[in-house]
Write a protein that holds these residues in place. Sequence first.
Motif, mmCIF file in Angstrom:
data_model
loop_
_atom_site.group_PDB
_atom_site.id
_atom_site.type_symbol
_atom_site.label_atom_id
_atom_site.label_comp_id
_atom_site.label_asym_id
_atom_site.label_seq_id
_atom_site.Cartn_x
_atom_site.Cartn_y
_atom_site.Cartn_z
ATOM 1 N N LYS A 1 -3.123 2.743 3.312
ATOM 2 C CA LYS A 1 -2.999 1.755 4.374
ATOM 3 C C LYS A 1 -4.177 1.865 5.350
ATOM 4 C CE LYS A 1 0.173 1.245 8.423
ATOM 5 N NZ LYS A 1 1.411 1.572 8.895
ATOM 6 N N GLN B 1 1.408 -6.253 9.444
ATOM 7 C CA GLN B 1 2.149 -5.458 8.812
ATOM 8 C C GLN B 1 3.189 -6.618 8.228
ATOM 9 O OE1 GLN B 1 3.527 -1.710 10.285
ATOM 10 N NE2 GLN B 1 5.602 -2.505 10.385
ATOM 11 N N PRO C 1 -0.222 7.628 5.127
ATOM 12 C CA PRO C 1 -0.452 6.333 4.288
ATOM 13 C C PRO C 1 -2.072 6.433 4.268
ATOM 14 C CG PRO C 1 0.167 5.835 6.418
ATOM 15 C CD PRO C 1 0.220 7.477 6.437
ATOM 16 N N HIS D 1 0.815 -1.294 0.070
ATOM 17 C CA HIS D 1 -0.083 -0.080 0.076
ATOM 18 C C HIS D 1 1.131 1.327 0.185
ATOM 19 C CE1 HIS D 1 1.033 -0.031 4.246
ATOM 20 N NE2 HIS D 1 0.594 -1.120 4.199
ATOM 21 N N ARG E 1 -7.075 -1.443 5.616
ATOM 22 C CA ARG E 1 -7.484 -1.928 6.830
ATOM 23 C C ARG E 1 -8.693 -2.395 6.914
ATOM 24 N NH1 ARG E 1 -6.782 2.110 11.902
ATOM 25 N NH2 ARG E 1 -5.108 2.609 10.394
ATOM 26 N N LYS F 1 4.017 3.951 1.918
ATOM 27 C CA LYS F 1 4.079 4.599 3.166
ATOM 28 C C LYS F 1 3.405 5.755 3.241
ATOM 29 C CE LYS F 1 8.204 2.042 4.511
ATOM 30 N NZ LYS F 1 9.736 2.075 4.579
#
Length: 177
Positions: A141, A159, A138, A127, A145, A129
């Motif tokens: 990110k 992770q 991010p 994904h 999730r 940073k």
Amino acid sequence: MSDDTDDLHLFREAVKDAKPLKHDRILHRPSPPKPIPMQLIRDEQQALKDSLSDDYMPAHELETGEELLYLRDGHSPDILRKLRRGHWVIQQQLDLHGMLVDEARAYTADFLNQCKKRGIRCVRIIHGKGLGSRNREPVLKNKLRSWLMQRDEVIAYCQARQVDGGAGAVVVLLKSS
């Protein structure tokens, strides 16, 4: 005479009185190609897009700080421990770098569906940073999730180990077929 010559001679003798069929008397016409169900395809694409909400956040999420960590209810904590230590071989990966949220959502849904069909158990989703985003946060990110927790085939994720992408990637364990 050789065997090939004998066979040819026998064949010609057997068909000497045969008359060719006229072209309009073909018995088996090829069936026309099936229509492409464009509306069904559009509906399925929209369903994939709608199936992953950006705002989903269950109460039992295990994350601490910035690390992505999740284990579906009813599964042993050993699974998460093994996943974090690289117990399963990563069989496929998806790279979402530089994608917009809607594009990344569609790619993620399609990727997980393909993995499910092919019986793939462990995948990595990169994904990034967030260094290229506006606030250097991010974005994908945080979206990823939420998307992963909504998928029934996702047992756990964490992770990635540093060697597998660290904070810029997540390793996902999927149900077996």
